[in-house]
Design a protein around this motif. Sequence first.
Motif, PDB file in Angstrom:
ATOM      1  N   GLU A 183       5.339  -6.365  17.640  1.00  0.00           N
ATOM      2  CA  GLU A 183       6.593  -7.327  17.519  1.00  0.00           C
ATOM      3  C   GLU A 183       6.538  -8.620  16.755  1.00  0.00           C
ATOM      4  OE1 GLU A 183       6.913  -5.163  20.245  1.00  0.00           O
ATOM      5  OE2 GLU A 183       8.570  -4.326  19.666  1.00  0.00           O
ATOM      6  N   GLU A 184       5.189  -9.631  17.193  1.00  0.00           N
ATOM      7  CA  GLU A 184       5.086 -10.618  17.729  1.00  0.00           C
ATOM      8  C   GLU A 184       4.562 -11.083  16.205  1.00  0.00           C
ATOM      9  OE1 GLU A 184       2.845 -12.035  20.636  1.00  0.00           O
ATOM     10  OE2 GLU A 184       4.863 -11.126  22.145  1.00  0.00           O
ATOM     11  N   PHE A 185       4.112  -9.926  15.890  1.00  0.00           N
ATOM     12  CA  PHE A 185       3.245 -10.560  14.087  1.00  0.00           C
ATOM     13  C   PHE A 185       3.998 -10.386  13.292  1.00  0.00           C
ATOM     14  CE2 PHE A 185       0.102  -8.506  10.642  1.00  0.00           C
ATOM     15  CZ  PHE A 185      -0.581  -9.925  10.987  1.00  0.00           C
ATOM     16  N   VAL A 186       4.933  -9.745  13.315  1.00  0.00           N
ATOM     17  CA  VAL A 186       5.695  -9.245  12.357  1.00  0.00           C
ATOM     18  C   VAL A 186       6.318 -10.618  11.501  1.00  0.00           C
ATOM     19  CG1 VAL A 186       7.802  -8.720  10.675  1.00  0.00           C
ATOM     20  CG2 VAL A 186       5.822  -7.050  12.592  1.00  0.00           C
ATOM     21  N   PRO A 187       7.313 -11.672  11.851  1.00  0.00           N
ATOM     22  CA  PRO A 187       7.510 -13.094  11.489  1.00  0.00           C
ATOM     23  C   PRO A 187       5.921 -13.758  10.795  1.00  0.00           C
ATOM     24  CG  PRO A 187       8.186 -12.574  13.891  1.00  0.00           C
ATOM     25  CD  PRO A 187       7.095 -11.278  13.563  1.00  0.00           C
ATOM     26  N   ARG A 188       4.843 -13.411  11.638  1.00  0.00           N
ATOM     27  CA  ARG A 188       3.653 -14.684  11.012  1.00  0.00           C
ATOM     28  C   ARG A 188       3.271 -14.088   9.360  1.00  0.00           C
ATOM     29  NH1 ARG A 188      -1.414 -14.050  14.283  1.00  0.00           N
ATOM     30  NH2 ARG A 188      -2.313 -14.818  12.580  1.00  0.00           N
ATOM     31  N   LEU A 189       3.631 -12.709   9.298  1.00  0.00           N
ATOM     32  CA  LEU A 189       3.293 -12.022   8.044  1.00  0.00           C
ATOM     33  C   LEU A 189       3.929 -12.395   7.024  1.00  0.00           C
ATOM     34  CD1 LEU A 189       1.272  -9.597   7.476  1.00  0.00           C
ATOM     35  CD2 LEU A 189       3.347  -8.138   7.562  1.00  0.00           C
ATOM     36  N   PHE A 190       5.093 -12.349   7.716  1.00  0.00           N
ATOM     37  CA  PHE A 190       6.506 -12.832   6.636  1.00  0.00           C
ATOM     38  C   PHE A 190       5.977 -13.762   6.297  1.00  0.00           C
ATOM     39  CE2 PHE A 190       8.589  -8.405   7.812  1.00  0.00           C
ATOM     40  CZ  PHE A 190       8.691  -8.717   6.151  1.00  0.00           C
ATOM     41  N   ALA A 191       5.793 -14.894   6.857  1.00  0.00           N
ATOM     42  CA  ALA A 191       5.667 -16.124   6.508  1.00  0.00           C
ATOM     43  C   ALA A 191       3.987 -16.279   5.913  1.00  0.00           C
ATOM     44  CB  ALA A 191       5.562 -17.201   8.207  1.00  0.00           C
ATOM     45  N   GLU A 192       3.340 -16.106   5.764  1.00  0.00           N
ATOM     46  CA  GLU A 192       1.756 -16.177   5.536  1.00  0.00           C
ATOM     47  C   GLU A 192       1.462 -15.375   4.719  1.00  0.00           C
ATOM     48  OE1 GLU A 192      -0.473 -16.800   8.846  1.00  0.00           O
ATOM     49  OE2 GLU A 192       0.522 -17.208  10.360  1.00  0.00           O
ATOM     50  N   GLU A 244      -8.647 -11.928   4.731  1.00  0.00           N
ATOM     51  CA  GLU A 244      -8.965 -12.386   5.376  1.00  0.00           C
ATOM     52  C   GLU A 244      -8.102 -13.800   5.557  1.00  0.00           C
ATOM     53  OE1 GLU A 244      -8.455 -14.291   0.794  1.00  0.00           O
ATOM     54  OE2 GLU A 244     -10.167 -12.772   0.119  1.00  0.00           O
ATOM     55  N   ARG A 245      -7.321 -13.717   5.925  1.00  0.00           N
ATOM     56  CA  ARG A 245      -6.113 -14.941   6.914  1.00  0.00           C
ATOM     57  C   ARG A 245      -5.836 -14.021   8.228  1.00  0.00           C
ATOM     58  NH1 ARG A 245      -2.326 -17.602   4.258  1.00  0.00           N
ATOM     59  NH2 ARG A 245      -3.020 -18.011   1.884  1.00  0.00           N
ATOM     60  N   PHE A 246      -6.296 -12.953   8.767  1.00  0.00           N
ATOM     61  CA  PHE A 246      -6.029 -12.517   9.842  1.00  0.00           C
ATOM     62  C   PHE A 246      -6.813 -11.636  11.292  1.00  0.00           C
ATOM     63  CE2 PHE A 246      -1.756 -12.581   7.732  1.00  0.00           C
ATOM     64  CZ  PHE A 246      -0.989 -13.292   8.328  1.00  0.00           C
ATOM     65  N   GLY A 247      -7.959 -11.411   9.317  1.00  0.00           N
ATOM     66  CA  GLY A 247      -8.947 -10.587  10.509  1.00  0.00           C
ATOM     67  C   GLY A 247      -8.890  -9.194  10.305  1.00  0.00           C
ATOM     68  N   LEU A 248      -7.511  -8.639   9.651  1.00  0.00           N
ATOM     69  CA  LEU A 248      -7.341  -7.135   9.821  1.00  0.00           C
ATOM     70  C   LEU A 248      -8.043  -6.284   8.911  1.00  0.00           C
ATOM     71  CD1 LEU A 248      -4.210  -7.587  10.904  1.00  0.00           C
ATOM     72  CD2 LEU A 248      -5.297  -7.194  12.636  1.00  0.00           C
ATOM     73  N   GLU A 249      -8.149  -5.405   9.073  1.00  0.00           N
ATOM     74  CA  GLU A 249      -8.661  -4.437   9.013  1.00  0.00           C
ATOM     75  C   GLU A 249      -7.851  -3.408   8.055  1.00  0.00           C
ATOM     76  OE1 GLU A 249     -12.484  -0.733   8.708  1.00  0.00           O
ATOM     77  OE2 GLU A 249     -12.687  -2.637   9.995  1.00  0.00           O
ATOM     78  N   ALA A 250      -7.518  -3.160   6.660  1.00  0.00           N
ATOM     79  CA  ALA A 250      -5.695  -1.511   6.429  1.00  0.00           C
ATOM     80  C   ALA A 250      -6.381  -1.235   5.595  1.00  0.00           C
ATOM     81  CB  ALA A 250      -5.166  -3.239   5.740  1.00  0.00           C
ATOM     82  N   THR A 251      -5.900  -0.271   5.306  1.00  0.00           N
ATOM     83  CA  THR A 251      -6.391   0.936   4.251  1.00  0.00           C
ATOM     84  C   THR A 251      -5.463   1.276   3.206  1.00  0.00           C
ATOM     85  OG1 THR A 251      -5.388   2.404   6.113  1.00  0.00           O
ATOM     86  CG2 THR A 251      -7.652   2.249   5.337  1.00  0.00           C
ATOM     87  N   VAL A 252      -5.148   1.908   2.683  1.00  0.00           N
ATOM     88  CA  VAL A 252      -3.597   3.106   1.752  1.00  0.00           C
ATOM     89  C   VAL A 252      -3.667   4.082   2.538  1.00  0.00           C
ATOM     90  CG1 VAL A 252      -1.979   2.750   0.047  1.00  0.00           C
ATOM     91  CG2 VAL A 252      -4.166   0.576  -0.048  1.00  0.00           C
ATOM     92  N   SER A 253      -2.611   4.119   2.640  1.00  0.00           N
ATOM     93  CA  SER A 253      -2.262   6.172   2.956  1.00  0.00           C
ATOM     94  C   SER A 253      -0.873   5.839   2.769  1.00  0.00           C
ATOM     95  CB  SER A 253      -2.917   6.101   4.481  1.00  0.00           C
ATOM     96  OG  SER A 253      -1.757   5.871   5.373  1.00  0.00           O
ATOM     97  N   GLU A 254      -1.098   7.102   2.054  1.00  0.00           N
ATOM     98  CA  GLU A 254       0.683   7.334   2.206  1.00  0.00           C
ATOM     99  C   GLU A 254       1.259   6.140   0.956  1.00  0.00           C
ATOM    100  OE1 GLU A 254       2.698   9.371   5.645  1.00  0.00           O
ATOM    101  OE2 GLU A 254       0.129  10.119   5.757  1.00  0.00           O
ATOM    102  N   GLY A 255       0.566   5.991  -0.193  1.00  0.00           N
ATOM    103  CA  GLY A 255       1.443   4.760  -0.218  1.00  0.00           C
ATOM    104  C   GLY A 255       2.115   3.724   0.316  1.00  0.00           C
ATOM    105  N   ALA A 256       1.384   3.335   1.102  1.00  0.00           N
ATOM    106  CA  ALA A 256       1.912   2.237   1.847  1.00  0.00           C
ATOM    107  C   ALA A 256       0.450   1.437   2.878  1.00  0.00           C
ATOM    108  CB  ALA A 256       2.662   2.043   3.297  1.00  0.00           C
ATOM    109  N   VAL A 257       0.630   0.085   2.957  1.00  0.00           N
ATOM    110  CA  VAL A 257      -0.535  -0.888   3.549  1.00  0.00           C
ATOM    111  C   VAL A 257      -0.451  -0.650   5.150  1.00  0.00           C
ATOM    112  CG1 VAL A 257      -2.205  -2.441   3.926  1.00  0.00           C
ATOM    113  CG2 VAL A 257      -1.347  -2.208   1.618  1.00  0.00           C
ATOM    114  N   SER A 258      -1.573   0.034   5.980  1.00  0.00           N
ATOM    115  CA  SER A 258      -1.553   0.006   7.194  1.00  0.00           C
ATOM    116  C   SER A 258      -2.678  -0.338   7.929  1.00  0.00           C
ATOM    117  CB  SER A 258      -1.432   1.785   7.143  1.00  0.00           C
ATOM    118  OG  SER A 258      -1.785   2.181   8.318  1.00  0.00           O
ATOM    119  N   PHE A 259      -2.060  -0.785   9.227  1.00  0.00           N
ATOM    120  CA  PHE A 259      -3.086  -1.283   9.530  1.00  0.00           C
ATOM    121  C   PHE A 259      -2.473  -1.508  11.521  1.00  0.00           C
ATOM    122  CE2 PHE A 259      -0.253  -5.780  10.178  1.00  0.00           C
ATOM    123  CZ  PHE A 259      -0.141  -5.733   9.111  1.00  0.00           C
ATOM    124  N   ALA A 260      -3.409  -1.701  12.289  1.00  0.00           N
ATOM    125  CA  ALA A 260      -3.072  -2.379  13.335  1.00  0.00           C
ATOM    126  C   ALA A 260      -3.634  -3.452  13.577  1.00  0.00           C
ATOM    127  CB  ALA A 260      -4.318  -1.116  14.868  1.00  0.00           C
TER     128      ALA A 260
END
Lengths: 311, 328
Positions: free
Chosen positions: B267-276, B246-262
């Motif tokens: 590096e710039e995305f990680v701070p946004r991720l934590f904030a939002e 919803e927020r970032f328009g990213l398609e994520a999947t669960v694999s090996e016990g973690a949510v993973s996406f591209a």
Amino acid sequence: MSDAKPRPRAMASTTEPATAGAGTGAPAPPPTVEVRVPPRSWRSEVRAVKIVWRRELIRFQKDRMRIVTSLVQPLLFLFVLGSGLQQLSAASTDGVDLKTFIYPGVLCISVMFTGMFSAASIVWDREFGFLREMMVAPVRRSSIVIGKVFGGATVASLQGLILLALAWAVHVPYSVGLVLGVFALQLLLAFSITAFGVMIAARITQIQSFMGVMQMIVTPMFFISGALFPSGDLPGWLAVLNRLDPVTYAVTPMRTLIFNNLNLSAEATHTLNPPITWFGWEVPIALQVFMVFALGMVMLGVAIAEFNAGD
Amino acid sequence: MAAISVTDLRKSFGDFEAVKGVSFEVGTGEVFGFLGPNGAGKTTTINMLCTLTKPTSGHAEVAGFDVVAARDDVRRHIGLVFQDPTLDGYLSAEQNLRLHAELYGVESKVVKPRMEQVLRMVGLWERRDSQVMTFSGGMRRRLEIARGLMHSPRVLFLDEPTIGLDPQTRASIWGYIRQLQQSEEITIFMTTHYMDEAEFCGRIAIMDGGEIVALDTPEALKEAVGADRIRIETADDERAIAELGERFGLEATVSEGAVSFAVADGEEFVPRLFAELQVPISSVNLSRPTLDDVFMSHTGSTIRDAEESSSKNRNRAVMQAMHAGGRR
Ligand SMILES: Nc1ncnc2c1ncn2[C@@H]1O[C@H](COP(=O)(O)OP(=O)(O)OP(=O)(O)O)[C@@H](O)[C@H]1O
Ligand SMILES: [Mg+2]
């Protein structure tokens, strides 16, 4: 075509040995040896047959256990059954020791069962993957099958030779003719049985089922053949089965060969080694031997066809 | 001339299509890797190329010969190292190689020197008289490679040559492969499902479910994925996935016990991720694209997940076969 030329890439590695082993301190790789695989010819087929045959012998030589275990059964038949039943049969064998009587039959079983084990090696080879190594070689499958059958036959008749050493124990005198004759007959029977086994092994790929099927077929064939009894006055049904059983035509020549070496009365010979008859016609020994050979060839042919058909 | 050229090759086992029309070319002297999960059809493809299995349809040439029409010519020009061992354990190393040389009709006078060369290369010259039965798994593999080289093949097929081997042995096998490429101009076609190994190949074909889903150099494949991969462990994976969408328009999947996406700039995305992101994050991992990601981007699962699901399918197939057998 390009395949016939030696390739020009040969000595590349010798010109720059420094690069190859630099970091590791390993010695420079030895120079490349030029090899080319010639197109298929009858010589390469003969080489293939020979090496497959040799492999069977090498494996036999390394497998001492098999030599020993395969002797157990014939020895049981010969000395336990032979000595045990002697008491019952003394009257009816015209003074011939029962052990002497069943000796030719035992020479045949020993070869039959070891031939069966030799054929089983193709099933093992499949199980352990080695069959694949042979099947992808640029030679005819028939060469592989022929090498296998000849190898198995040689191994089985070599084991049979060990039993020939027991002739003295059953009162059969040695002669050159006897030894050669017995070996030749054993080789022939071993060839046919191995061909039979390989033919079955083309279809049955699991060792347990293979041994089961072989036991199921070979054991009755052996019992019906008259290896342990004279095939003269059998009840009708058994006489028919006896004449249909190919092993009969291996046992009778073997027994004739051994008996010719003994000084037996005509009567004893007649009761103990009656000629095989078809509707009253006496089947010549030479024809019997030929039948075993012909049957072996037919089964070898079927085995080759079967291995050619599989992919 | 291409060492291997394949057009629309197919193989069916009954109703099941194991290889669904693959096409590719491998140049002379190239190291070409086939990468894919269990059951992808790698071995089936190799078996067709080395004439062990007849293709259902399609066309393939190896070393310039048609694999169906000129079967023997193909066989004379290829070396094979199978996925499953095919040595005779009762024979010595030397006897195994000699047997091979005889079967391939190698000239008698070169058998000895060639044997010494290949055995020295794989470090088994000193052990040449030992029964193969006494060899360790890694030694057997090395011996099989030596055997595959006895007749100087133009193309060497290696089906998972390094499976189950320790890192040193794997490294030394890669050492031989590079050495061969230099000294004998041999073309190498190999399969693997180790991602890190695939990077040693000149080009890689990624195979999944009987199809080639990507084919290029490792670098190009990684570049094509472009994005960095972020893996996060969260308190609620499902909500995290929904929110990322919803927020970032990213398609994520669960694999090996973690949510993973591209994402493009990790590096710039990680701070946004934590904030939002509303869902608590317990760990985060950022990685540059690897072949794993290439595989993932083409097949939608990691190679390990693909293997798990294929083994489940296989189990199901076995069960069905048993049922069918029982009814008969
Ligand atoms: N002889 C056969 N009969 C029926 N199905 C087969 C046969 N050989 C292979 N298959 C099927 O074809 C598919 C591909 O198998 P293949 O052995 O080519 O996979 P692979 O990519 O080599 O896998 P792995 O990494 O496990 O070696 C599998 O689903 C397998 O079950
Ligand atoms: Mg495989």
